[in-house]
Design an enzyme around this catalytic site. Structure first.
Site, PDB file in Angstrom:
ATOM      1  N   THR A  71       3.401 -20.688  22.094  1.00 49.11           N
ATOM      2  CA  THR A  71       2.073 -20.355  22.598  1.00 49.11           C
ATOM      3  C   THR A  71       1.266 -19.607  21.554  1.00 49.11           C
ATOM      4  O   THR A  71       1.809 -18.782  20.809  1.00 49.11           O
ATOM      5  CB  THR A  71       2.154 -19.512  23.884  1.00 49.11           C
ATOM      6  OG1 THR A  71       0.822 -19.137  24.280  1.00 49.11           O
ATOM      7  CG2 THR A  71       2.977 -18.246  23.695  1.00 49.11           C
ATOM      8  N   GLN A  72      -0.018 -19.900  21.502  1.00 51.21           N
ATOM      9  CA  GLN A  72      -0.893 -19.167  20.589  1.00 51.21           C
ATOM     10  C   GLN A  72      -1.392 -17.861  21.218  1.00 51.21           C
ATOM     11  O   GLN A  72      -2.108 -17.099  20.567  1.00 51.21           O
ATOM     12  CB  GLN A  72      -2.077 -20.031  20.147  1.00 51.21           C
ATOM     13  CG  GLN A  72      -2.929 -20.592  21.254  1.00 51.21           C
ATOM     14  CD  GLN A  72      -3.996 -21.547  20.729  1.00 51.21           C
ATOM     15  OE1 GLN A  72      -5.200 -21.239  20.780  1.00 51.21           O
ATOM     16  NE2 GLN A  72      -3.597 -22.687  20.220  1.00 51.21           N
TER      17      GLN A  72
ATOM     18  N   THR B 109       0.804  -1.216   0.000  1.00 51.58           N
ATOM     19  CA  THR B 109       0.000   0.000   0.000  1.00 51.58           C
ATOM     20  C   THR B 109       0.838   1.267   0.000  1.00 51.58           C
ATOM     21  O   THR B 109       0.473   2.268  -0.628  1.00 51.58           O
ATOM     22  CB  THR B 109      -0.937   0.009   1.226  1.00 51.58           C
ATOM     23  OG1 THR B 109      -1.761  -1.155   1.190  1.00 51.58           O
ATOM     24  CG2 THR B 109      -1.830   1.242   1.226  1.00 51.58           C
TER      25      THR B 109
ATOM     26  N   ASP C 218       1.912  -7.650  -3.986  1.00 55.47           N
ATOM     27  CA  ASP C 218       1.159  -7.585  -2.750  1.00 55.47           C
ATOM     28  C   ASP C 218       1.833  -8.524  -1.761  1.00 55.47           C
ATOM     29  O   ASP C 218       2.257  -9.622  -2.133  1.00 55.47           O
ATOM     30  CB  ASP C 218      -0.292  -8.023  -2.995  1.00 55.47           C
ATOM     31  CG  ASP C 218      -1.177  -7.836  -1.769  1.00 55.47           C
ATOM     32  OD1 ASP C 218      -0.973  -8.576  -0.783  1.00 55.47           O
ATOM     33  OD2 ASP C 218      -2.068  -6.972  -1.811  1.00 55.47           O
ATOM     34  N   SER C 219       1.940  -8.134  -0.505  1.00 57.01           N
ATOM     35  CA  SER C 219       2.693  -8.961   0.441  1.00 57.01           C
ATOM     36  C   SER C 219       2.048 -10.318   0.686  1.00 57.01           C
ATOM     37  O   SER C 219       2.708 -11.243   1.164  1.00 57.01           O
ATOM     38  CB  SER C 219       2.889  -8.223   1.768  1.00 57.01           C
ATOM     39  OG  SER C 219       1.721  -8.211   2.545  1.00 57.01           O
ATOM     40  N   SER C 220       0.776 -10.466   0.360  1.00 53.69           N
ATOM     41  CA  SER C 220       0.140 -11.778   0.487  1.00 53.69           C
ATOM     42  C   SER C 220       0.726 -12.774  -0.507  1.00 53.69           C
ATOM     43  O   SER C 220       0.573 -13.987  -0.352  1.00 53.69           O
ATOM     44  CB  SER C 220      -1.372 -11.661   0.284  1.00 53.69           C
ATOM     45  OG  SER C 220      -1.958 -10.921   1.328  1.00 53.69           O
TER      46      SER C 220
END
Length: 343
Positions: A279-280, A16, A60-62
Site C-alpha cells: 500500500t502507498q 549530518t 551523503d546518504s543520498s
C-alpha cells in the site's frame, strides 16, 4: 541490568550527524570521532567502552548504494565477536532503506545494531545529534544477565527506538523524522529509558550468525496514480533484466481494473517477474480481495506485501533474489515474516 562493561563499535558512514560548525567561518567541517568522548563528555557517564570506525570516504546518504550496505555488513561481521553492540551513524534520507537491508543481510543477529543520525549537525546550537547519539549508544550497551537486551537491527531517532525494517522517513524538517506506523516502538527515552519487551524481536535459538552479501539490484518500484497509462507500466515491466517489482497500490491494495493493466501485470508474472503489492498509504495493510479493485490482483497471483513498508519490501526483494530463492517458493517466502518486517 548488570554492571558488566560493554564494548560498542560506532560506525560512521556519513551524514549530518558527522558534521560540526566552525563558528569562526560558519562552514561545516567533519567531526573528529577519534575525540568523541572528549567532545561529548556525557558519554563518559555510560558504563561502556566506545571504539569507532569510519568509511574511508564518508558519503551523503543520498549516494548510499548496495555496495555500501555490504561494507557496513562486513564491518559488523569482522568485529562481531569483539563488540557487544553496534551503532551506525547514517544520513537520514535513506536510513530506512539501509537499515531494512541490513536487517535481512544479518541473519540470526544476537546483538544490537542501532542506526541513528540527526537533522542538524552535531555542533549546532539546537542540534538533535547529541541526544540521538548518546541514547543510541546507551541502548546498544543495554545488557541483562550478560546478554544484550536488543538483538535486532533498529533505528533510534527523537526519543524513540523502532524496528528498522518497520520505519519510514516522514519529515524533512522536524526532529521527529521517522515513524513506524504498523508496529509499536521498541523503546522510548524520557526521564527513564523504557523498553517495550513484548515488541522485541528474537530469532531462532541456537542458530549461528550469518552475513549475506549478495543483493540483487534488478528490482523496481512503481507508484500507481490516477491517469497512469499503459506505456509507462509497459516500459517499467520491460526494463532490461528486471526480476521484481514493488507495486505501490491504493488503500488496502487496490488498483485500476482496465484490461490493459491486468494484461501487462499478468504477462510480466508469466514471464517470471515477481510483483509484490504494497500500500502507498503510510499505515495499514494490503488485503487483496476485500474490494473488487483488488480481487483481480489476487487472481493474478501478486505477492501480498501485507503491512510491509516500501523500503523493507525492496530490500527483501534484493535479499531473496540475491539468495537465488526458487521461483516456486519465492511468493511463500516473501509473504513470510523473516525479521519481523511484516505480520
Amino acid at each position: 541490568m548488570t554492571n558488566k562493561k560493554t564494548k560498542i563499535l560506532l560506525i560512521y558512514t556519513g551524514g549530518t550527524i558527522g558534521m560540526v560548525k566552525d563558528y569562526d567561518t560558519g562552514a561545516l567541517k567533519a567531526f573528529n570521532f577519534k575525540k568523541l568522548q572528549k567532545n561529548i563528555p556525557e558519554l563518559n557517564q555510560l558504563d561502556c567502552d566506545i571504539d569507532n570506525i569510519s568509511f574511508d570516504a564518508p558519503i551523503d546518504s543520498s549516494n548510499m548504494n548496495v555496495e555500501d550496505w555490504v561494507v557496513i555488513a562486513e564491518i559488523i561481521e569482522s568485529n562481531y565477536q569483539r563488540y557487544d553492540g553496534f551503532v551506525v551513524l547514517h544520513g537520514s534520507d535513506t536510513m530506512s532503506y539501509t537499515a531494512s537491508a541490513l536487517s535481512f543481510m544479518l541473519e540470526n543477529l544476537g546483538k544490537p545494531v542501532v542506526f541513528t543520525g540527526s537533522q542538524l549537525p552535531i555542533g549546532d546550537l539546537r542540534t538533535d545529534a547529541k541526544e540521538n547519539l548518546i541514547t543510541s549508544i546507551q541502548i546498544a550497551a543495554l545488557q541483562e544477565n550478560n546478554k544484550p537486551v536488543i538483538q535486532e537491527v533498529c533505528l533510534y531517532f527523537e526519543y524513540k527506538l523502532y524496528r528498522a525494517n518497520r520505519t519510514t522517513k516522514i519529515n524533512a524538517e522536524h526532529f521527529e523524522a521517522f515513524a513506524s506506523m504498523n508496529y509499536p516502538s521498541l523503546a522510548e527515552s524520557g526521564v527513564h529509558l523504557k523498553v517495550n519487551r513484548e515488541a522485541l524481536y528474537r530469532g531462532k535459538k541456537g542458530k549461528s550468525f550469518k552475513v549475506h552479501k549478495q543483493m540483487d539490484r534488478n528490482v523496481a518500484i512503481l507508484k500507481i496514480f490516477p491517469g497512469i497509462g499503459q506505456p509507462l507500466l509497459n516500459s517499467v515491466l520491460n526494463t532490461p533484466n528486471l526480476k521484481a517489482l514493488v507495486l505501490e497500490t491504493y488503500g488496502a491494495g487496490n488498483a485500476p481494473m482496465e484490461d490493459w493493466f491486468k494484461k501487462e501485470l499478468g504477462g510480466a508474472i508469466k514471464n517470471g517477474i515477481f510483483v509484490v503489492n504494497v500500500t502507498q498509504c503510510s499505515g495499514g495493510s494490503v488485503l487483496m480481495g476485500q474490494y473488487e479493485t483488488s480481487e483481480h490482483l489476487r487472481k493474478l497471483d501478486l505477492i501480498n506485501g501485507k503491512d510491509i513498508t516500501t523500503e523493507a519490501a525492496i530490500a527483501k526483494m534484493m535479499y531473496l533474489l540475491g539468495n537465488n530463492i526458487s521461483p516456486k517458493l519465492f511468493k511463500t517466502i516473501f509473504e513470510t515474516s523473516l525479521r519481523g518486517e511484516m505480520q
